[in-house]
Motif scaffolding. Structure first.
Motif, PDB file in Angstrom:
ATOM      1  N   THR A 149       1.028  12.230  14.486  1.00 23.31           N
ATOM      2  CA  THR A 149       1.510  11.445  13.624  1.00 23.31           C
ATOM      3  C   THR A 149       0.074  11.169  12.660  1.00 23.31           C
ATOM      4  O   THR A 149      -0.869  10.884  13.213  1.00 23.31           O
ATOM      5  N   GLN A 150       0.218  11.220  11.440  1.00 24.92           N
ATOM      6  CA  GLN A 150      -0.724  10.550  10.554  1.00 24.92           C
ATOM      7  C   GLN A 150      -0.173   9.830   9.548  1.00 24.92           C
ATOM      8  O   GLN A 150       0.777   9.895   8.805  1.00 24.92           O
ATOM      9  N   LEU A 151      -1.025   8.658   9.409  1.00 26.66           N
ATOM     10  CA  LEU A 151      -0.607   7.913   8.297  1.00 26.66           C
ATOM     11  C   LEU A 151      -1.552   7.927   7.151  1.00 26.66           C
ATOM     12  O   LEU A 151      -2.908   7.593   7.375  1.00 26.66           O
ATOM     13  N   PHE A 196       0.689  -1.232  -0.035  1.00 28.84           N
ATOM     14  CA  PHE A 196       0.284   0.044   0.232  1.00 28.84           C
ATOM     15  C   PHE A 196       0.854   1.275   0.025  1.00 28.84           C
ATOM     16  O   PHE A 196       1.816   1.206   0.816  1.00 28.84           O
ATOM     17  N   ARG A 197       0.609   2.082  -0.799  1.00 32.92           N
ATOM     18  CA  ARG A 197       1.132   3.338  -0.863  1.00 32.92           C
ATOM     19  C   ARG A 197       0.928   4.147   0.322  1.00 32.92           C
ATOM     20  O   ARG A 197      -0.318   4.324   0.816  1.00 32.92           O
ATOM     21  N   LEU A 198       1.775   4.728   1.158  1.00 30.73           N
ATOM     22  CA  LEU A 198       1.597   5.519   2.344  1.00 30.73           C
ATOM     23  C   LEU A 198       2.561   6.632   2.661  1.00 30.73           C
ATOM     24  O   LEU A 198       3.639   6.716   2.636  1.00 30.73           O
ATOM     25  N   ILE A 199       1.836   7.670   3.134  1.00 27.17           N
ATOM     26  CA  ILE A 199       2.573   8.995   3.237  1.00 27.17           C
ATOM     27  C   ILE A 199       2.468   9.106   4.925  1.00 27.17           C
ATOM     28  O   ILE A 199       1.550   9.065   5.407  1.00 27.17           O
ATOM     29  N   LYS A 245      -6.886   8.732   2.922  1.00 27.74           N
ATOM     30  CA  LYS A 245      -7.430   8.028   3.860  1.00 27.74           C
ATOM     31  C   LYS A 245      -6.539   7.738   5.074  1.00 27.74           C
ATOM     32  O   LYS A 245      -5.428   7.318   4.908  1.00 27.74           O
ATOM     33  N   ARG A 246      -7.084   7.936   6.499  1.00 23.15           N
ATOM     34  CA  ARG A 246      -6.425   7.887   7.498  1.00 23.15           C
ATOM     35  C   ARG A 246      -6.280   6.265   7.787  1.00 23.15           C
ATOM     36  O   ARG A 246      -7.102   5.334   7.892  1.00 23.15           O
ATOM     37  N   ARG A 289      -6.067  -5.804   7.366  1.00 20.34           N
ATOM     38  CA  ARG A 289      -5.755  -4.758   8.487  1.00 20.34           C
ATOM     39  C   ARG A 289      -6.788  -3.551   8.061  1.00 20.34           C
ATOM     40  O   ARG A 289      -7.305  -3.015   9.030  1.00 20.34           O
ATOM     41  N   VAL A 290      -6.907  -3.085   6.737  1.00 19.84           N
ATOM     42  CA  VAL A 290      -7.647  -1.756   6.369  1.00 19.84           C
ATOM     43  C   VAL A 290      -9.194  -1.949   6.883  1.00 19.84           C
ATOM     44  O   VAL A 290      -9.819  -1.135   7.264  1.00 19.84           O
TER      45      VAL A 290
END
Length: 340
Positions: A48-50, A37-40, A56-57, A98-99
């Motif tokens: 902290t935010q993913l 999964f692409r994740l910023i 989407k958080r 997980r999602v």
């Protein structure tokens, strides 16, 4: 200037082969493309935010990554992919579990199948924004971040090379463990959020499956839906093709026959695209013909996640001779996205 979430990640355009050395500014920086999964990751001012590619958080889905980000000794904005290894292979299905689960369930899964974050870009460090810097500067800063703080699991630094032979090995030798392909970046390229400035080439393999349904008219189909029988004898959805070429549309239309109510997919509901709720309009056909196709290595629970390219009908192969559903590919978590 400080970046604030959300931020659209820079994207890549698909290509059929490794690009020429001069295809991108400053020459090619080549990285493996992982099945993840692409994740910023935003770590700023104690928060902290993913965030997913669409904003989407995902903090609750990947608590081990969120906790590791919160523990970083300096503020950063990272771009990368989250991956999960199961039985020696990256498993996209484990990420989906997980999602789609509650936070307490995701935390329990994190202990059983921990996720790792493969960082491949650094967009901000402290209060210094790096998106306008060339990739070579961002990469050097990313490597320094890992070295200075001795980052270990769940952090992983994505490898990068200018050696085309090394990249070709990633395309071929690494595909069985979940490397989908290679992403090419220009050493002199800035980071352009939301723009397709990179290039990507996927590892592809040929396979065979049964033509079980079509979109568009049966006599001249737009696309085909391909199936394989599982060990119990049930015809399962394995792949959907991209648009057929005019010549193949004609060849296929000459031999297909619309199926009656006895077809195993007569009452099935198939999603229009992976992860979408919209349903696809299709016509079942008699499962009498075999199609050879070209697909990438992103296979979940026996189904190709991305559309495959239909190549030709195989009159020399009988439907019973087609590999069983899931044979030779990842047995990822979760059923194929077809429901009755």
């Amino acid at each position: 200037m400080v970046l604030t979430p959300p931020i659209e990640p820079m994207l890549a355009t698909a290509t059929d082969a490794l690009p020429a050395p001069g295809a991108l500014p400053g020459g090619l920086a080549l990285e493996p493309k992982y099945d993840g999964f692409r994740l910023i990751v935003f770590r700023s001012g104690g928060r902290t935010q993913l965030l997913s590619r669409v904003g989407k958080r995902l903090d609750d889905a990947f608590p081990e990554i969120a906790e590791a980000a919160a523990a970083l000794p300096e503020d950063v904005v990272l771009d990368g992919e989250v991956v999960i290894m199961v039985n020696g292979r990256l498993q996209f299905g484990a990420l989906q579990q997980r999602v789609n689960r509650a936070a307490h369930t995701a935390r329990r899964l994190a202990h059983v199948q921990p996720a790792h974050y493969v960082a491949f870009d650094l967009l901000q460090r402290g209060t210094t924004e790096l998106v306008h810097e060339p990739y070579r500067v961002r990469r050097a800063a990313l490597e320094d971040l890992f070295t200075r703080h001795d980052l270990t699991a769940p952090w992983t630094l994505a490898p990068v090379t200018a050696d085309r032979e090394q990249a070709q090995q990633w395309l071929t030798l690494w595909s069985p463990v979940g490397v989908e392909g290679v992403v090419a970046k220009g050493w002199d390229q800035p980071y352009r959020p939301g723009r397709r400035g990179w290039l990507k080439v996927r590892h592809r393999e040929t396979g065979e499956a049964i033509v079980a349904a079509v979109t568009g008219p049966v006599a001249a189909p737009d696309t085909v839906l391909l199936g394989r029988y599982d060990e119990g004898g049930t015809l399962r959805l394995a792949a959907r093709s991209t648009s057929l070429t005019p010549a193949l549309r004609e060849d296929v239309g000459h031999v297909l026959t619309a199926a009656g109510s006895g077809h195993p997919w007569a009452d099935a509901h198939i999603a229009a695209a992976w992860g979408r709720r919209e349903e696809l309009e299709f016509t079942p056909v008699e499962p009498d013909h075999v199609m050879e196709f070209l697909g990438d290595v992103a296979v979940d629970a026996g189904r190709w996640r991305h559309a495959v390219r239909a190549l030709r009908l195989r009159a020399d192969i009988e439907p019973d001779d087609v590999p069983r559903f899931g044979d030779g590919h990842s047995a990822g978590a979760g059923p194929a996205r077809m429901r009755r």
